[in-house]
Design a protein around this motif. Sequence first.
Motif, short mmCIF file in Angstrom:
data_model
loop_
_atom_site.label_atom_id
_atom_site.label_comp_id
_atom_site.label_asym_id
_atom_site.label_seq_id
_atom_site.Cartn_x
_atom_site.Cartn_y
_atom_site.Cartn_z
N ARG A 16 0.81 -1.22 0.00
CA ARG A 16 0.00 0.00 0.00
C ARG A 16 0.84 1.27 0.00
NH1 ARG A 16 -3.10 -0.23 5.00
NH2 ARG A 16 -3.64 1.89 4.41
N MET A 17 2.14 1.13 -0.02
CA MET A 17 3.04 2.27 0.04
C MET A 17 2.93 3.11 -1.22
SD MET A 17 5.37 3.74 1.84
CE MET A 17 6.57 5.02 1.60
N PRO A 18 2.65 4.42 -1.07
CA PRO A 18 2.63 5.29 -2.25
C PRO A 18 4.04 5.43 -2.84
CG PRO A 18 2.12 6.54 -0.24
CD PRO A 18 2.35 5.12 0.15
N GLY A 19 4.13 5.99 -4.02
CA GLY A 19 5.43 6.23 -4.64
C GLY A 19 6.27 7.17 -3.80
N HIS A 20 7.56 7.13 -3.98
CA HIS A 20 8.47 7.92 -3.16
C HIS A 20 8.26 9.42 -3.29
CE1 HIS A 20 11.67 4.64 -2.30
NE2 HIS A 20 10.44 4.20 -2.11
N LEU A 56 7.50 21.60 7.15
CA LEU A 56 6.81 21.99 5.92
C LEU A 56 6.68 20.80 4.99
CD1 LEU A 56 9.00 25.15 5.22
CD2 LEU A 56 6.70 25.14 6.23
N PRO A 57 5.66 20.81 4.13
CA PRO A 57 5.53 19.71 3.16
C PRO A 57 6.78 19.52 2.30
CG PRO A 57 3.51 21.00 3.21
CD PRO A 57 4.53 21.73 4.07
N THR A 58 7.47 20.60 1.99
CA THR A 58 8.68 20.47 1.16
C THR A 58 9.75 19.65 1.86
OG1 THR A 58 9.47 22.60 1.96
CG2 THR A 58 8.34 22.59 -0.16
N ASP A 68 15.71 13.82 1.32
CA ASP A 68 16.47 15.03 0.98
C ASP A 68 16.67 15.91 2.22
OD1 ASP A 68 16.58 14.20 -1.66
OD2 ASP A 68 14.99 15.55 -2.33
N PHE A 69 15.63 16.05 3.03
CA PHE A 69 15.70 16.86 4.24
C PHE A 69 16.76 16.30 5.20
CE2 PHE A 69 13.93 17.77 8.57
CZ PHE A 69 14.21 19.14 8.58
#
Length: 80
Positions: A16-20, A56-58, A68-69
């Motif tokens: 059920r994992m969404p794409g990265h 933040l969403p980013t 990345d974060f």
Amino acid sequence: MRDFIVMNFLFGDAARMPGHADSLLESGLVDSTGVLEIVDFLETDMGIVVADDETLPTNLDSVDNLTDFVLRKRSTASVA
């Protein structure tokens, strides 16, 4: 990151994992409480400090953004 999300939000159901790059919030997988769980994981298990203005969403809304974060935070910490 992916393993943490699968275990904590999908209870082990990796199918059920969404794409990265997919939004964890928009998919309904993570809500505001889930964001707090992610921040706790980042601080406790990944050893980084997440400032309030970094929630933040980013930074936190997909596996790619989270990865990345963490990489940015670790590279900044190693320079300091």
